[in-house]
Design a protein around this motif. Sequence first.
Motif, PDB file in Angstrom:
ATOM      1  N   PRO A   1      -2.975   5.079   9.689  1.00  0.00           N
ATOM      2  CA  PRO A   1      -2.449   4.434  11.397  1.00  0.00           C
ATOM      3  C   PRO A   1      -0.615   4.792  11.327  1.00  0.00           C
ATOM      4  CG  PRO A   1      -2.315   2.853   9.993  1.00  0.00           C
ATOM      5  CD  PRO A   1      -3.213   4.057   9.126  1.00  0.00           C
ATOM      6  N   ASP A   2       0.129   5.127  12.323  1.00  0.00           N
ATOM      7  CA  ASP A   2       1.431   4.966  12.558  1.00  0.00           C
ATOM      8  C   ASP A   2       2.003   3.466  12.590  1.00  0.00           C
ATOM      9  OD1 ASP A   2       3.371   5.954  12.975  1.00  0.00           O
ATOM     10  OD2 ASP A   2       3.687   6.136  15.199  1.00  0.00           O
ATOM     11  N   ASN A   3       1.816   2.757  11.023  1.00  0.00           N
ATOM     12  CA  ASN A   3       2.552   1.643  10.431  1.00  0.00           C
ATOM     13  C   ASN A   3       3.649   1.923   9.562  1.00  0.00           C
ATOM     14  OD1 ASN A   3       0.863   1.870   8.603  1.00  0.00           O
ATOM     15  ND2 ASN A   3      -0.158  -0.008   9.867  1.00  0.00           N
ATOM     16  N   GLY A   4       3.735   2.850   9.135  1.00  0.00           N
ATOM     17  CA  GLY A   4       4.487   2.945   8.081  1.00  0.00           C
ATOM     18  C   GLY A   4       4.117   3.677   7.027  1.00  0.00           C
ATOM     19  N   VAL A   5       2.703   2.833   6.250  1.00  0.00           N
ATOM     20  CA  VAL A   5       2.388   3.053   5.338  1.00  0.00           C
ATOM     21  C   VAL A   5       2.135   4.649   4.884  1.00  0.00           C
ATOM     22  CG1 VAL A   5      -0.099   3.586   6.641  1.00  0.00           C
ATOM     23  CG2 VAL A   5       0.038   2.712   4.096  1.00  0.00           C
ATOM     24  N   LEU A   6       1.990   5.481   5.902  1.00  0.00           N
ATOM     25  CA  LEU A   6       2.501   7.320   5.179  1.00  0.00           C
ATOM     26  C   LEU A   6       3.213   7.847   4.864  1.00  0.00           C
ATOM     27  CD1 LEU A   6      -0.667   8.102   7.644  1.00  0.00           C
ATOM     28  CD2 LEU A   6      -1.309   7.483   6.424  1.00  0.00           C
ATOM     29  N   ILE A   7       4.586   6.900   5.029  1.00  0.00           N
ATOM     30  CA  ILE A   7       5.980   7.833   5.334  1.00  0.00           C
ATOM     31  C   ILE A   7       6.042   8.029   3.907  1.00  0.00           C
ATOM     32  CG2 ILE A   7       8.232   7.678   5.784  1.00  0.00           C
ATOM     33  CD1 ILE A   7       5.970   8.595   8.329  1.00  0.00           C
ATOM     34  N   PRO A   8       6.086   6.900   2.850  1.00  0.00           N
ATOM     35  CA  PRO A   8       6.856   7.262   1.498  1.00  0.00           C
ATOM     36  C   PRO A   8       6.223   8.200   0.838  1.00  0.00           C
ATOM     37  CG  PRO A   8       7.088   4.578   2.025  1.00  0.00           C
ATOM     38  CD  PRO A   8       5.955   5.522   3.050  1.00  0.00           C
TER      39      PRO A   8
ATOM     40  N   ALA B   1       0.643  -1.400   0.076  1.00  0.00           N
ATOM     41  CA  ALA B   1       0.429   0.151  -0.343  1.00  0.00           C
ATOM     42  C   ALA B   1       0.774   0.779  -0.155  1.00  0.00           C
ATOM     43  CB  ALA B   1      -1.195  -0.031   1.305  1.00  0.00           C
ATOM     44  N   ALA B   2       2.130   1.060   0.823  1.00  0.00           N
ATOM     45  CA  ALA B   2       2.853   2.583   0.912  1.00  0.00           C
ATOM     46  C   ALA B   2       3.397   2.727  -0.847  1.00  0.00           C
ATOM     47  CB  ALA B   2       4.456   2.336   1.693  1.00  0.00           C
ATOM     48  N   PHE B   3       3.738   1.737  -1.499  1.00  0.00           N
ATOM     49  CA  PHE B   3       4.065   2.004  -2.690  1.00  0.00           C
ATOM     50  C   PHE B   3       3.525   2.319  -3.404  1.00  0.00           C
ATOM     51  CE2 PHE B   3       4.641   0.094  -6.660  1.00  0.00           C
ATOM     52  CZ  PHE B   3       5.871   0.969  -7.715  1.00  0.00           C
ATOM     53  N   TRP B   4       1.493   2.151  -4.171  1.00  0.00           N
ATOM     54  CA  TRP B   4       1.514   2.207  -4.514  1.00  0.00           C
ATOM     55  C   TRP B   4       0.739   4.007  -4.327  1.00  0.00           C
ATOM     56  CZ3 TRP B   4       1.003   0.486  -9.015  1.00  0.00           C
ATOM     57  CH2 TRP B   4       1.358  -0.639  -9.377  1.00  0.00           C
ATOM     58  N   LEU B   5       0.405   4.225  -2.955  1.00  0.00           N
ATOM     59  CA  LEU B   5      -0.132   5.124  -2.135  1.00  0.00           C
ATOM     60  C   LEU B   5       1.129   6.194  -2.831  1.00  0.00           C
ATOM     61  CD1 LEU B   5      -1.401   4.797   0.662  1.00  0.00           C
ATOM     62  CD2 LEU B   5      -2.741   5.311  -0.684  1.00  0.00           C
ATOM     63  N   ARG B   6       2.115   6.074  -2.603  1.00  0.00           N
ATOM     64  CA  ARG B   6       3.679   7.117  -3.359  1.00  0.00           C
ATOM     65  C   ARG B   6       3.231   7.099  -4.098  1.00  0.00           C
ATOM     66  NH1 ARG B   6       9.677   4.775  -3.152  1.00  0.00           N
ATOM     67  NH2 ARG B   6       8.948   4.536  -5.133  1.00  0.00           N
ATOM     68  N   GLU B   7       2.786   6.569  -5.495  1.00  0.00           N
ATOM     69  CA  GLU B   7       3.439   6.311  -7.036  1.00  0.00           C
ATOM     70  C   GLU B   7       1.632   7.075  -7.218  1.00  0.00           C
ATOM     71  OE1 GLU B   7       5.737   5.601  -8.753  1.00  0.00           O
ATOM     72  OE2 GLU B   7       6.752   5.451  -6.347  1.00  0.00           O
ATOM     73  N   VAL B   8       1.188   7.147  -6.189  1.00  0.00           N
ATOM     74  CA  VAL B   8      -0.526   7.644  -7.181  1.00  0.00           C
ATOM     75  C   VAL B   8      -1.234   8.493  -6.750  1.00  0.00           C
ATOM     76  CG1 VAL B   8      -3.327   7.168  -6.989  1.00  0.00           C
ATOM     77  CG2 VAL B   8      -1.473   4.957  -7.819  1.00  0.00           C
ATOM     78  N   LEU B   9      -1.327   9.489  -5.379  1.00  0.00           N
ATOM     79  CA  LEU B   9      -0.874  10.523  -4.237  1.00  0.00           C
ATOM     80  C   LEU B   9      -0.303  11.837  -4.826  1.00  0.00           C
ATOM     81  CD1 LEU B   9      -2.124   9.423  -1.004  1.00  0.00           C
ATOM     82  CD2 LEU B   9      -3.878   9.485  -3.068  1.00  0.00           C
ATOM     83  N   PRO B  10       0.121  11.539  -5.628  1.00  0.00           N
ATOM     84  CA  PRO B  10       1.411  12.742  -5.975  1.00  0.00           C
ATOM     85  C   PRO B  10       0.537  12.999  -7.037  1.00  0.00           C
ATOM     86  CG  PRO B  10       2.871  10.959  -5.229  1.00  0.00           C
ATOM     87  CD  PRO B  10       1.832  10.591  -5.188  1.00  0.00           C
ATOM     88  N   TYR B  11      -0.424  13.113  -7.910  1.00  0.00           N
ATOM     89  CA  TYR B  11      -0.751  12.909  -9.068  1.00  0.00           C
ATOM     90  C   TYR B  11      -2.272  13.530  -8.106  1.00  0.00           C
ATOM     91  CZ  TYR B  11       1.865  10.530 -12.070  1.00  0.00           C
ATOM     92  OH  TYR B  11       2.838  10.271 -12.414  1.00  0.00           O
TER      93      TYR B  11
END
Length: 283
Positions: free
Chosen positions: A86-93, A43-53
Amino acid sequence: MITLASDFGTPYPAAMKGVLCQRTTAKLIDVAHDFPRQDVRAAAFWLREVLPYFPPATHLVVIDPGVGTDRHALVVRAGEHTLVGPDNGVLIPVAKRLAGDGAFDTYTIDETRLESVTPTGNGAAASSGRATAQAPSRDGPASNTFHGRDVFAPAAAAVHEIDRDTFADLEWLTPLETSPVALELPEAALENERAHGEVLVVDDFGNVITNVPGDFLAGHDRIAANGTVVPVGETFAAVSPGERLATVGSHGYVELDVNQGRGEAAFGLEAGEQLVLEAVGEE
């Protein structure tokens, strides 16, 4: 605008949307609700690739294997965006990417204060177009298994409705005193004509997305992936249907694919597996 991303499938996202609609008139956009279950890294990978758009928005993210435990619930201000999850790393990248060269600010949600505050966004948003929500709320204590509905959705609605510079005024939101849980996506090791990498994710088409930068393929007609030699192509159609190839995906990394087929089956690779790519000379 509020985006929603989770591993919930259906129907659980509808409950989060119901909470949001009671508290805000913001446009709601689904990113995905079929991320691999409890797979924080994917999820962290895909969010990093998608949300900036997206244009500036509030992003509600619930991939939360630790729901109900003592892990923190976060609000992260990154560039012009706000992340809630949540604070599990998913938001950080994605926070790092959205913040660009700047730092991001991290706040923790005091869930006990959420239980005692009367909701102010319900009805206000509908009548004025923008609520003056000072805190999210619910009718009873948060479920131990559904913080997406009872904690993160109300918090996302509330922070969306106020000026981001006034987060400090919210009594249920305080700066995180410790560092958030870190999640670093692995980087490939490059040496001459060889790359030691890892499969980051496999997408729904079966494309094997590695962490090897796409520049590795530049100037090469063929590479060996764990010893299997395949052509390098700019498009899937560079090879016949059913044939394997290596290409550069839209994210900028090397993919191992099959034209109109599934790369993970053809290459025998899954997310998290190691691989070696090597340049191969002319035939």
